[in-house]
Design a protein around this motif. Structure first.
Motif, mmCIF file in Angstrom:
data_model
loop_
_atom_site.group_PDB
_atom_site.id
_atom_site.type_symbol
_atom_site.label_atom_id
_atom_site.label_comp_id
_atom_site.label_asym_id
_atom_site.label_seq_id
_atom_site.Cartn_x
_atom_site.Cartn_y
_atom_site.Cartn_z
ATOM 1 N N UNK A 115 -32.577 -4.682 4.626
ATOM 2 C CA UNK A 115 -33.013 -4.202 3.331
ATOM 3 C C UNK A 115 -33.275 -5.318 2.349
ATOM 4 N N UNK A 116 -34.007 -4.960 1.301
ATOM 5 C CA UNK A 116 -34.149 -5.828 0.137
ATOM 6 C C UNK A 116 -33.213 -5.234 -0.899
ATOM 7 N N UNK A 157 -34.540 -4.866 -10.353
ATOM 8 C CA UNK A 157 -35.125 -3.670 -9.724
ATOM 9 C C UNK A 157 -36.654 -3.776 -9.753
ATOM 10 N N UNK A 158 -37.200 -4.171 -10.886
ATOM 11 C CA UNK A 158 -38.660 -4.314 -10.997
ATOM 12 C C UNK A 158 -39.202 -5.390 -10.068
ATOM 13 N N UNK A 159 -38.421 -6.464 -9.843
ATOM 14 C CA UNK A 159 -38.840 -7.498 -8.891
ATOM 15 C C UNK A 159 -39.029 -6.887 -7.503
ATOM 16 N N UNK A 160 -38.112 -5.989 -7.127
ATOM 17 C CA UNK A 160 -38.204 -5.372 -5.799
ATOM 18 C C UNK A 160 -39.456 -4.502 -5.697
ATOM 19 N N UNK A 207 -39.744 -4.377 3.885
ATOM 20 C CA UNK A 207 -41.141 -4.359 4.327
ATOM 21 C C UNK A 207 -42.023 -4.033 3.125
ATOM 22 N N UNK A 208 -43.323 -4.182 3.310
ATOM 23 C CA UNK A 208 -44.247 -3.720 2.284
ATOM 24 C C UNK A 208 -44.350 -2.209 2.415
ATOM 25 N N UNK A 209 -44.523 -1.514 1.308
ATOM 26 C CA UNK A 209 -44.618 -0.051 1.346
ATOM 27 C C UNK A 209 -45.647 0.384 2.377
ATOM 28 N N UNK A 210 -45.223 1.304 3.234
ATOM 29 C CA UNK A 210 -46.107 1.835 4.270
ATOM 30 C C UNK A 210 -45.993 1.135 5.606
ATOM 31 N N UNK A 229 -39.033 -8.832 10.064
ATOM 32 C CA UNK A 229 -39.406 -8.929 8.646
ATOM 33 C C UNK A 229 -40.575 -9.903 8.483
ATOM 34 N N UNK A 230 -41.569 -9.488 7.711
ATOM 35 C CA UNK A 230 -42.734 -10.329 7.439
ATOM 36 C C UNK A 230 -42.302 -11.623 6.764
#
Length: 182
Positions: free
Chosen positions: A23-24, A34-37, A128-131, A141-142
């Motif tokens: 997780x991030x 939170x906004x950074x995430x 991950x990136x959304x989706x 993990x990318x």
């Protein structure tokens, strides 16, 4: 562990192994973190994130826990995230449109220790990136995600999760339940 806690307390983000996937995370009470995430994941701000807590006491500090939730937590063999109504002390940016929040009471030792030392709930969203596909192990993990967070935890990098995510169940204060994800 001390380095991780200092990063989190200063508003940083981390990659870390949870009781399900990688997780991030960040301090769930720090809106800038939170906004950074949201930015890292390229995630729409209207999509809520879940948080992790290490103890029944912290869970009860954040929400009124219906009796049915305790039964599900006790009986579930797979990690379970429960969506609760009317949380207290959390930034509105973490909440779903209806004001609810998904919270998982973790059972694994690393997350328990991390949250205990931070002394705050921890955001947990897939690394991950959304989706994109959720990472079952660190090597999934990318590299771009790894570069965007402030720190990647060394713990359990070789371990492969047996869960692709937690079950997600919404419980209302009147004990109605709805399974959102098995």
């Amino acid at each position: 562990m001390e380095k991780i806690i200092n990063i989190l307390k200063s508003g940083g983000t981390i990659l870390y192994p949870t009781d399900t996937i990688w997780g991030i995370g960040c301090d769930a009470t720090n809106i800038e973190a939170v906004n950074k995430i949201f930015d890292i994941k390229k995630r729409e701000k209207n999509k809520s994130m879940i948080i992790l807590v290490e103890s029944e006491k912290r869970l009860q500090d954040l929400v009124d826990v219906p009796e049915m939730a305790w039964e599900i937590i006790d009986l579930s063999e797979k990690p379970v995230t429960i969506v609760y109504e009317n949380p207290r002390g959390l930034p509105k940016e973490l909440l779903a449109e209806d004001g609810s929040i998904g919270i998982r009471l973790v059972k694994n030792d690393f997350c328990k220790k991390l949250i205990t030392k931070l002394n705050k709930p921890l955001v947990s969203t897939s690394a991950n990136f959304s989706g994109d596909k959720s990472p079952l192990k660190f090597s999934d993990i990318s590299p771009e995600i790894i570069d965007l967070v402030d720190y990647a935890v060394e713990e359990d990098r070789e371990k492969v999760s047996k869960y692709s995510g937690s079950s997600v169940i919404k419980i209302w204060s009147d004990n109605r339940i709805k399974v959102l994800r098995e």
